[in-house]
Design a protein around this motif. Structure first.
Motif, PDB file in Angstrom:
ATOM      1  N   ARG A 303       0.562  63.618   8.580  1.00 35.73           N
ATOM      2  CA  ARG A 303       1.785  64.142   9.177  1.00 35.73           C
ATOM      3  C   ARG A 303       2.190  65.446   8.507  1.00 35.73           C
ATOM      4  O   ARG A 303       2.153  65.566   7.276  1.00 35.73           O
ATOM      5  CB  ARG A 303       2.916  63.110   9.046  1.00 35.73           C
ATOM      6  CG  ARG A 303       4.230  63.594   9.611  1.00 35.73           C
ATOM      7  CD  ARG A 303       5.260  62.508   9.676  1.00 35.73           C
ATOM      8  NE  ARG A 303       6.519  63.046  10.155  1.00 35.73           N
ATOM      9  CZ  ARG A 303       7.568  62.330  10.500  1.00 35.73           C
ATOM     10  NH1 ARG A 303       7.499  61.005  10.412  1.00 35.73           N
ATOM     11  NH2 ARG A 303       8.675  62.896  10.918  1.00 35.73           N
ATOM     12  N   ASP A 304       2.593  66.401   9.333  1.00 34.72           N
ATOM     13  CA  ASP A 304       3.128  67.666   8.847  1.00 34.72           C
ATOM     14  C   ASP A 304       4.381  67.960   9.656  1.00 34.72           C
ATOM     15  O   ASP A 304       4.308  68.328  10.831  1.00 34.72           O
ATOM     16  CB  ASP A 304       2.097  68.787   9.015  1.00 34.72           C
ATOM     17  CG  ASP A 304       2.597  70.120   8.469  1.00 34.72           C
ATOM     18  OD1 ASP A 304       3.654  70.125   7.799  1.00 34.72           O
ATOM     19  OD2 ASP A 304       1.940  71.143   8.709  1.00 34.72           O
ATOM     20  N   GLY A 305       5.535  67.764   9.037  1.00 34.76           N
ATOM     21  CA  GLY A 305       6.789  67.892   9.774  1.00 34.76           C
ATOM     22  C   GLY A 305       6.898  66.815  10.829  1.00 34.76           C
ATOM     23  O   GLY A 305       6.763  65.627  10.545  1.00 34.76           O
ATOM     24  N   HIS A 306       7.136  67.209  12.086  1.00 32.84           N
ATOM     25  CA  HIS A 306       7.223  66.239  13.182  1.00 32.84           C
ATOM     26  C   HIS A 306       5.855  65.844  13.727  1.00 32.84           C
ATOM     27  O   HIS A 306       5.757  64.865  14.467  1.00 32.84           O
ATOM     28  CB  HIS A 306       8.063  66.822  14.336  1.00 32.84           C
ATOM     29  CG  HIS A 306       9.519  66.960  14.039  1.00 32.84           C
ATOM     30  ND1 HIS A 306      10.324  65.897  13.717  1.00 32.84           N
ATOM     31  CD2 HIS A 306      10.320  68.064  14.004  1.00 32.84           C
ATOM     32  CE1 HIS A 306      11.563  66.312  13.508  1.00 32.84           C
ATOM     33  NE2 HIS A 306      11.586  67.626  13.674  1.00 32.84           N
ATOM     34  N   GLU A 307       4.824  66.606  13.388  1.00 30.34           N
ATOM     35  CA  GLU A 307       3.540  66.431  14.065  1.00 30.34           C
ATOM     36  C   GLU A 307       2.561  65.586  13.254  1.00 30.34           C
ATOM     37  O   GLU A 307       2.575  65.579  12.014  1.00 30.34           O
ATOM     38  CB  GLU A 307       2.910  67.798  14.359  1.00 30.34           C
ATOM     39  CG  GLU A 307       3.682  68.594  15.395  1.00 30.34           C
ATOM     40  CD  GLU A 307       2.935  69.838  15.815  1.00 30.34           C
ATOM     41  OE1 GLU A 307       2.137  70.371  14.996  1.00 30.34           O
ATOM     42  OE2 GLU A 307       3.128  70.283  16.973  1.00 30.34           O
ATOM     43  N   TYR A 308       1.702  64.880  14.010  1.00 29.76           N
ATOM     44  CA  TYR A 308       0.620  64.086  13.430  1.00 29.76           C
ATOM     45  C   TYR A 308      -0.705  64.719  13.842  1.00 29.76           C
ATOM     46  O   TYR A 308      -0.910  65.039  15.013  1.00 29.76           O
ATOM     47  CB  TYR A 308       0.683  62.648  13.932  1.00 29.76           C
ATOM     48  CG  TYR A 308       1.884  61.873  13.462  1.00 29.76           C
ATOM     49  CD1 TYR A 308       1.808  61.013  12.366  1.00 29.76           C
ATOM     50  CD2 TYR A 308       3.112  61.985  14.126  1.00 29.76           C
ATOM     51  CE1 TYR A 308       2.915  60.289  11.940  1.00 29.76           C
ATOM     52  CE2 TYR A 308       4.222  61.270  13.698  1.00 29.76           C
ATOM     53  CZ  TYR A 308       4.112  60.424  12.604  1.00 29.76           C
ATOM     54  OH  TYR A 308       5.201  59.721  12.185  1.00 29.76           O
TER      55      TYR A 308
END
Length: 325
Positions: A303-308
């Protein structure tokens, strides 16, 4: 044991309230706090020569309003003891701190899942009505996993099955053809119970639910009496079918990330379920989140911020789920 089926215009399928009559009158679940459902329950009791005032005890499978909403007013009229698992007791009792904490979790989840503003507003407007379904205040008596209740000479054992809700519990008993249980929404005969959105308090929701499905398999029930629709004649097979469903959904999530690249939870949900409305605006991304969380915990996505982002594209999803039988 008798069943009273109640209408349900908010959730999936008719609700089942189970009537255990004898020296003491006991209900399993209570239905949602809507006027027509209230009258259906009163009429259902009258069909068996009973009134609300005759109720001695109410055993709740979990805190959701379609199962617990009428418990408060039934208790006020009858003086019945209302029991629910200790994890769900604060929400059934409508403790202010518990309700506020649950509302905070909802707002945090909508941010975390990156819901569009208009969709978020639609869901929050729905919850203005949804909160009214909780009904009157309840004086709750909590129970724990393994506690037993003597009901007219039959022993019911509480079996904690978290996942769909933190405190969801079945009540297992010896039936005519073997072990049976009132299972609430742990397994359902048609739909698969929502995991991830139905109770935001549950950590690692998919893993918790998988563990509960395995516990149901271990119980080797002859029959299960669910919170919606009709009796499940082969509950072990149904639990295994739902387990396979979640394995396939995890494969679908991996497929979305493989095809579209890094995605937030709302986008994964849109690829899985399409356009959503009302309670499904919560349940869709909640289900996507549960699977993304499961994959992140096992190092398949990062995960990076809101994104997977998919970092193990060749994963064998079957290895992420237990093999049974």
């Amino acid at each position: 044991m008798d069943r009273i089926q109640l209408g349900n215009t908010v959730f999936e399928g008719k609700n089942d309230v189970y009537l255990l009559d004898g020296d003491r009158t006991v209900l399993v679940d209570a239905g949602v706090a809507l006027p027509d459902v209230r009258e259906q329950l009163r009429d259902g009791l009258a069909d068996f020569g009973l009134a609300v005032a005759d109720i001695d005890e109410i055993l709740l499978t979990h805190w959701h309003h379609d199962h617990a909403g009428l418990a408060g007013e039934l208790q006020a009229e009858s003086g019945a003891t209302v029991r629910v698992h200790e994890a769900d007791a604060p929400l059934v009792a409508r403790e202010e701190s518990a309700v506020e904490a649950n509302n905070d979790l909802l707002r945090d989840a909508l941010d975390d899942w990156n819901l569009p503003a208009d969709t978020r507003d639609e869901l929050l407007d729905f919850f203005v009505f949804h909160d009214e379904l909780a009904g009157a205040d309840v004086d709750v008596t909590p129970f724990a996993d393994g506690d037993t209740f003597d009901v007219n000479g039959r022993t019911l054992e509480a079996v904690h099955l978290p996942g769909h809700a933190a405190g969801l519990s079945a009540f297992a008993f010896d039936g005519d053809e073997g072990r049976e249980a009132f299972v609430g929404d742990a397994i359902l005969p048609k739909y698969t119970p929502n995991v991830g959105g139905a109770d935001l308090r549950v950590d690692a929701p998919l893993q918790r639910y998988v563990d509960s499905l395995l516990r149901l398999v271990d119980l080797d029930l002859a029959r299960a009496w669910p919170g919606h629709r009709d009796v499940i004649e082969q509950p072990t097979e149904r639990a295994l079918t739902i387990l396979e469903h979640h394995r396939e959904r995890t494969e679908n999530v991996v497929g979305v990330l493989a095809e579209h690249g890094p995605c937030d939870t709302w986008t994964v949900s849109a690829h899985l379920f399409g356009e959503l409305e009302k309670i499904h605006i919560l349940h869709g991304p909640g289900e996507a989140y549960a699977h993304l969380d499961h994959l992140a915990d096992r190092g398949v996505v990062e995960r990076d911020g809101h994104e997977y982002e998919l970092v193990e594209p060749d994963v064998d999803v079957a290895e992420l789920f237990p093999t049974v039988g």
